[in-house]
Design an enzyme around this catalytic site. Structure first.
Site, PDB file in Angstrom:
ATOM      1  N   ASP A 140      -8.279  -9.070   4.128  1.00  0.00           N
ATOM      2  CA  ASP A 140      -8.003  -7.941   5.002  1.00  0.00           C
ATOM      3  C   ASP A 140      -9.019  -7.851   6.137  1.00  0.00           C
ATOM      4  O   ASP A 140      -9.869  -6.959   6.116  1.00  0.00           O
ATOM      5  CB  ASP A 140      -8.031  -6.653   4.166  1.00  0.00           C
ATOM      6  CG  ASP A 140      -7.505  -5.462   4.924  1.00  0.00           C
ATOM      7  OD1 ASP A 140      -6.994  -5.657   6.028  1.00  0.00           O
ATOM      8  OD2 ASP A 140      -7.615  -4.338   4.402  1.00  0.00           O
TER       9      ASP A 140
ATOM     10  N   GLU B   2     -12.268  -2.178  12.193  1.00  0.00           N
ATOM     11  CA  GLU B   2     -12.264  -1.509  10.889  1.00  0.00           C
ATOM     12  C   GLU B   2     -13.408  -1.987   9.998  1.00  0.00           C
ATOM     13  O   GLU B   2     -14.111  -1.181   9.395  1.00  0.00           O
ATOM     14  CB  GLU B   2     -10.921  -1.748  10.193  1.00  0.00           C
ATOM     15  CG  GLU B   2     -10.893  -1.191   8.780  1.00  0.00           C
ATOM     16  CD  GLU B   2      -9.541  -1.349   8.097  1.00  0.00           C
ATOM     17  OE1 GLU B   2      -8.600  -1.875   8.713  1.00  0.00           O
ATOM     18  OE2 GLU B   2      -9.435  -0.928   6.934  1.00  0.00           O
TER      19      GLU B   2
ATOM     20  N   GLU C 167       0.833  -1.214   0.000  1.00  0.00           N
ATOM     21  CA  GLU C 167       0.000   0.000   0.000  1.00  0.00           C
ATOM     22  C   GLU C 167       0.867   1.264   0.000  1.00  0.00           C
ATOM     23  O   GLU C 167       0.605   2.207   0.741  1.00  0.00           O
ATOM     24  CB  GLU C 167      -0.956  -0.022   1.191  1.00  0.00           C
ATOM     25  CG  GLU C 167      -1.881  -1.238   1.163  1.00  0.00           C
ATOM     26  CD  GLU C 167      -2.946  -1.244   2.251  1.00  0.00           C
ATOM     27  OE1 GLU C 167      -2.721  -0.649   3.321  1.00  0.00           O
ATOM     28  OE2 GLU C 167      -4.006  -1.846   2.005  1.00  0.00           O
TER      29      GLU C 167
HETATM   30  O1  GCW Z   1      -6.888  -2.914   6.450  1.00  0.00           O
HETATM   31  C1  GCW Z   1      -5.996  -2.084   5.800  1.00  0.00           C
HETATM   32  C2  GCW Z   1      -6.308  -0.741   6.330  1.00  0.00           C
HETATM   33  C3  GCW Z   1      -5.138   0.199   6.364  1.00  0.00           C
HETATM   34  C4  GCW Z   1      -3.978  -0.506   7.055  1.00  0.00           C
HETATM   35  C5  GCW Z   1      -3.640  -1.759   6.269  1.00  0.00           C
HETATM   36  C6  GCW Z   1      -2.533  -2.564   6.924  1.00  0.00           C
HETATM   37  C7  GCW Z   1      -2.256   0.455   8.395  1.00  0.00           C
HETATM   38  O2  GCW Z   1      -7.378  -0.210   5.591  1.00  0.00           O
HETATM   39  O3  GCW Z   1      -5.547   1.345   7.068  1.00  0.00           O
HETATM   40  O4  GCW Z   1      -2.852   0.336   7.153  1.00  0.00           O
HETATM   41  O5  GCW Z   1      -4.755  -2.588   6.194  1.00  0.00           O
HETATM   42  O6  GCW Z   1      -2.866  -3.512   7.635  1.00  0.00           O
HETATM   43  O7  GCW Z   1      -1.388  -2.275   6.725  1.00  0.00           O
END
Ligand code: GCW
Length: 692
Positions: A365, A393, A286
């Site tokens: 995720d 989240e 990311e």
């Molecule tokens: O779930 C996603 C999140 C990001 C997060 C990423 C990760 C810290 O939307 O906010 O970043 O995973 O786990 O690295």
């Protein structure tokens, strides 16, 4: 009706969580002997402070002595630091003989854990003589990662994916002066056996990077606050630090200057914090920098840092959350679920011993429901940790009641490898599994692979710690499951209720149990169906957006059309993801007839009127379960309203407000998902309930 304000009923401006004074009454009214050696250290001081506090509050007495003096005087409880080789560095022995209770441990941390185990037992600890309990944590690493930003991030705020206010330690660009609240947090963590915290976000921005340099005195201050509770401190670091902080032209892991820079950085950190734990790294993920920029792989990257921290006994937690977030939705061959395995499995055996590969529990995720990540079982020559997400989240932002203990328990008990005979919990903790005799590396290999149990924390500077007061139970259950992945999440829920609401009307405990026990499944039932995941508002990840990630560079599509829905991840016709599993899962998931209903759309694209194992069709399941789940939320609202006056007013008001939002949001989910499915499929709801 109770009229107390929080300040009247809590000792501090923040809620007492699972350590209210009343929970210490059974201990505090006894005569306690604490038998320590000389210079037992800061954790032993915490044990003494706990006993002093409890006995002062409730009229008991306490003596601190060396083991030689312990026979003197009459005592109801002895807490003894001594020889206890069978319990390792963190465990304890707890028992009751000749009418007296005792806790014995070989370290102060073990003694602290034993003390709190006794508190958790309440009056039961003081009953008839009992068999001795030897309690040793399954995992030697029980860690919380905090995604706290030093500066307020323009999009993510002070805490990334934080739903409980600001950071407990960072405020507007710096570490707070007053760390009293951090000490209270450290006490909470130590009481449930958490022994590691990472202080800052894995997305490392410029100010966070400076924690490695001029921020070190502040890191040391924080470490001083955590240490007396048996908690070690870690930092997230940026792979680009040699460039951004060190002014080097490269961060190439094979470059000698880069290696020297990291070694010197580690020297500085350990000089400031002698018991520092190590680094957490999100690389090539990311947008975070990583070894790919130099044509190197993740083993090269992780070993670079591992060699810098090795002389200090440090560990590198290297995250496996690596995938292409700039993919083209038109490209049907790219499957985000495959990515971590494709990147990491070929590297098995190449990581240094002080590297732990930290793997999210699912391949996507932290969804409400995902298959267990095959990576966890696919790296027998690598230390692997599982990463769970306590912060909600994707599970309702701590606005929805969603007790996650049952979900984590399913994950930790999932039999992943070696022909389905070693669980995730056994792999990451090193506990022996039934397949150890057949282990290609020998029966002793399992402990070598243990990386630990890690989760993303859900706390903030909110008065209730977690925004939703009932989300405290998730923090509690995570810690207790990290200690013992086999523990029963329902029993943990009741344990949390008993501690947090001591002496409450039985109706209170029963209602809390009723509200929380099934709340994860209720949440699942009004959100994305049958394991398909996502369908959340892009960016915030709160509330429904059925097509939100359907045409997105981040991946994770559901492919709904007029004929059906789901992602074909089979070897036969799909992305081949099922092939990443060992038997039997590679076959169980491959076959639509044996794939569990709750994961059907994660693995298969099926017609709307495909019949589930439950007997109903996919489309009717979506219609019914979403509507039933909202009916359940309505009942939750009513049940909670009934507790007015029976629990703390401020807490009651906060939960009431959150439940109202949960009902609104769940209704929105229900109506959007049902309507979407009707419009795509054209199949009417057999129950005749309203569709828009
Ligand atoms: O779930 C996603 C999140 C990001 C997060 C990423 C990760 C810290 O939307 O906010 O970043 O995973 O786990 O690295």
């Amino acid at each position: 009706m109770s009229t107390s304000t929080p300040q009247d009923s809590w000792q501090n401006p923040w809620h007492d969580a699972w350590l209210p004074d009343a929970a210490f009454r059974p201990l505090g009214s006894r005569r306690v002997l604490v038998a320590l050696g000389p210079d037992a250290g800061p954790v032993a001081d915490t044990v003494v402070a706990e006993v002093r506090r409890a006995t002062r509050l409730f009229g008991g007495s306490f003596t601190v002595s060396t083991p030689q003096e312990r026979a003197d005087g009459e005592h109801d409880l002895t807490l003894e630091l001594g020889d206890a080789p069978q319990v390792g560095p963190d465990g304890f022995v707890l028992g009751r003989r000749d009418g007296r209770a005792y806790v014995r441990a070989g370290t102060a941390a073990g003694l602290l854990h034993g003390l709190h185990a006794l508190v958790r037992r309440g009056e039961d600890a003081w009953g008839a003589d009992d068999d001795e309990v030897v309690d040793v944590p399954a995992s030697s690493l029980r860690m919380l990662d905090h995604w706290d930003n030093v500066d307020v991030h323009p999009v993510m705020g002070q805490v990334e994916r934080g739903y409980a206010g600001g950071s407990l330690w960072f405020e507007a660009g710096r570490v707070r002066e007053d760390l009293t609240r951090v000490a209270a947090y450290a006490r909470l963590l130590g009481s449930v056996g958490i022994n590691a915290v990472s202080l800052n976000n894995v997305n490392v921005h410029r100010t966070e990077a400076r924690l490695l340099t001029d921020g070190l005195p502040d890191v040391a201050r924080l470490a001083d606050v955590f240490r007396p509770h048996g908690v070690r401190t870690y930092l997230s670091v940026s792979f680009a630090a040699p460039m951004t902080l060190g002014g080097l032209p490269t961060s190439d892991p094979l470059d000698a200057d880069v290696q020297r820079w990291w070694a010197e950085a580690a020297d500085r950190v350990w000089a400031a914090v002698p018991d520092f734990g190590g680094f957490v790294v999100k690389a090539d993920s990311e947008g975070q920098p990583g070894p790919f920029a130099y044509g190197r792989d993740h083993a090269d990257g992780a070993n670079l840092l591992a060699r810098a921290v090795a002389p200090h006994g440090g560990t590198v937690f290297w995250r496996a959350f690596v995938y292409n977030h700039t993919q083209d939705w038109r490209d049907r061959s790219t499957d985000r679920a495959r990515a971590a395995y494709d990147h990491f499995q070929p590297l098995d055996g190449r990581f240094d011993d002080n590297v732990v590969v930290q793997v999210k529990h699912g391949p996507l995720d932290f969804q409400t429901r995902e298959a267990v990540s095959p990576v966890i079982g696919a790296m027998p020559r690598t230390r692997v940790a599982v990463e769970l997400q306590v912060t909600q989240e994707y599970t309702g932002h701590q606005k929805h009641v969603c007790y996650l203990g049952p979900w984590w328990s399913e994950i930790l008990r999932f039999p992943l490898t070696q022909n389905a005979t070693r669980t995730v919990g056994q792999i990451v903790t090193g506990l022996p599994g039934p397949a150890d005799a057949d282990d290609p590396d020998g029966p002793e290999a399992a402990p070598r692979r243990a990386g630990g149990v890690v989760a993303v924390s859900n706390v903030g500077d909110d008065a209730f710690w977690t925004g939703h007061p009932l989300a405290q139970a998730n923090l509690y259950a995570f810690a207790r499951l990290a200690w013992d992945p086999e523990s029963d999440p329902v029993a943990l829920l009741d344990e949390w209720i008993g501690l947090t609401f001591p002496g409450a009307d039985p109706h209170v405990a029963a209602t809390l149990h009723r509200l929380m026990d099934g709340s994860w499944r209720t949440y699942e039932a009004y959100t994305a169906p049958l394991g398909v995941g996502f369908m959340v508002t892009p960016g915030s990840h709160y509330g429904p957006s059925v097509d939100g990630y359907e045409y997105s560079p981040w991946g994770t599509y559901h492919f709904a059309d007029r004929d059906g829905i789901g992602v074909d991840r089979t070897r036969a016709t799909g992305t081949g993801y099922t092939g990443q599993y060992e038997a039997p899962w590679r076959d169980v998931y491959e076959d639509v007839a044996t794939c569990p209903d709750e994961l059907l759309l994660f693995f298969h694209h099926v017609p709307w009127e495909h019949r589930l194992q439950s007997g109903t069709t996919v489309v009717q399941h979506v219609y019914d379960s979403r509507a039933d789940a909202v009916d359940e939320v309505e009942r939750m609202v009513a049940a909670w309203a009934d507790l007015a006056g029976l629990v703390d007013d401020a807490l009651h008001a906060r939960v009431t407000e959150r439940l109202a939002e949960q009902l609104r949001s769940a209704t929105e989910w229900r109506d959007q998902v049902r309507t979407y499915v009707f419009r795509k499929s054209g199949v009417p709801d057999a129950s005749g309930r309203r569709i828009y």
